[in-house]
Design an enzyme around this catalytic site. Sequence first.
Site, short mmCIF file in Angstrom:
data_model
loop_
_atom_site.label_atom_id
_atom_site.label_comp_id
_atom_site.label_asym_id
_atom_site.label_seq_id
_atom_site.Cartn_x
_atom_site.Cartn_y
_atom_site.Cartn_z
N SER A 117 -55.39 -86.56 94.11
CA SER A 117 -55.82 -86.57 92.99
C SER A 117 -55.33 -85.84 91.80
O SER A 117 -54.23 -86.21 91.41
CB SER A 117 -57.51 -86.30 93.26
OG SER A 117 -58.17 -86.46 92.20
N ASP A 305 -59.57 -97.31 95.88
CA ASP A 305 -59.88 -96.25 94.96
C ASP A 305 -59.89 -96.62 93.65
O ASP A 305 -58.81 -97.61 93.40
CB ASP A 305 -58.90 -95.20 95.32
CG ASP A 305 -59.01 -94.12 94.12
OD1 ASP A 305 -60.29 -93.75 93.68
OD2 ASP A 305 -58.24 -93.43 93.66
N HIS A 365 -59.84 -93.03 97.96
CA HIS A 365 -59.23 -91.96 97.37
C HIS A 365 -58.71 -90.94 98.29
O HIS A 365 -57.74 -90.52 98.04
CB HIS A 365 -60.07 -91.31 96.53
CG HIS A 365 -59.72 -90.45 95.43
ND1 HIS A 365 -58.96 -90.69 94.40
CD2 HIS A 365 -59.80 -89.12 95.20
CE1 HIS A 365 -58.43 -89.58 93.64
NE2 HIS A 365 -59.35 -88.53 94.30
#
Length: 387
Positions: A117, A305, A365
């Site tokens: 991320s 994601d 994610h």
Amino acid sequence: MFYFFFESRDTPKDDPVVIWLTGGPGCGSELALFYENGPFHIADDLSLVWNQYGWDKASNILFVDQPIGTGFSVVNDVNDIPHNETVVSDDLYVFLQSFFEEHPEFVKNDFYITGESYAGHYIPALASRIHQENKGNPKIHINLKGIAIGNGITNPRIQYLFYTQFAEDNHLITPGERKDIDDELYEGCTEATYNCGTKGDQNCLLARDKCEAIVNKIMSIAGDINVYDIRKKCIGEMCYDFSKLEKFLNNHEVRGIIGVANEFVSCSRVVYDAMRADLMKSFHLGIPELLEDGIKVLIYAGEFDFICNWLGNYNWVSFLQWSGQKQFKEFKGVPFLVDGTDISEGGMLYTFGPLYFLKVYGAGHMVPMDQPDVALQMLTAWMKGQL
């Protein structure tokens, strides 16, 4: 800085040292430790159970709460919280020098920087800092061999421009809705991100607003989806239930054992706000030098994601200007096969030289949480040069 360090379950004196950086910005590394790739998961009764796919099966692994102000890495003055990657990488570099000074038996081991991320910012910044220091005369030479970024935000200028295509491809919006969004918002986002790179932090905040408008428009059409996994509904502010983690780490006995006094919060809003202008800055520019000097770069992304989607990540990697760019772009991809009860396809791999991109099937994610066996095999094969 607060950290957890776990020696390899196999051969700690020989296995690589891996540092894991969680994103946010401002989310504690414990999210990954206990829900993704650490040696333990938290059971419903708040006991610890072994994670058979923990990355400590292939490495000596460090989980660090950073930037300072995150997790158990406390600050006395909120003004000390970093606002940019220069300070973040400075702090991490000093931390690593201190870590290896305390653990000299690991100095010779290969070293890899990993995370997901917002670590798409942290990782290239730290890698560039280490690489430049290694070319000088550092107190301790850190044996950097590679970096791996999972579902990262690294080059916003390119990544934001692929949200509408990803949304259309996954039937979140129609082709007509995509065209309307692109016509209305694409140019403003592009111009604003350019100004962010050339005209300072206020322009970066403006760029964030301009580009987030694309995401917000898609969300207003798509409705109640989990931006971290479009197959699922969003539950709570973070879209996932991490309540067991806070209950466990805020237990009086647990806090006594690990030697902390402050309350644990999964993600710090104060750190997030401090780093707001940093989001729209691109951190791909230091990666070509790493590649040219033989440092391995792995970018991987779960296919479901939305917020740091695989399509945006694949494209910034494809646009990366280095000596192998043409060959990488021409590579058609090969299945990434995962050993298990049956050999199955865990993803699609694109590679040339030291650059790797892996689209991970069946993951959102948080790839090591959704596809733990794929993630562990990916890490192991990559570090061994077998990916």
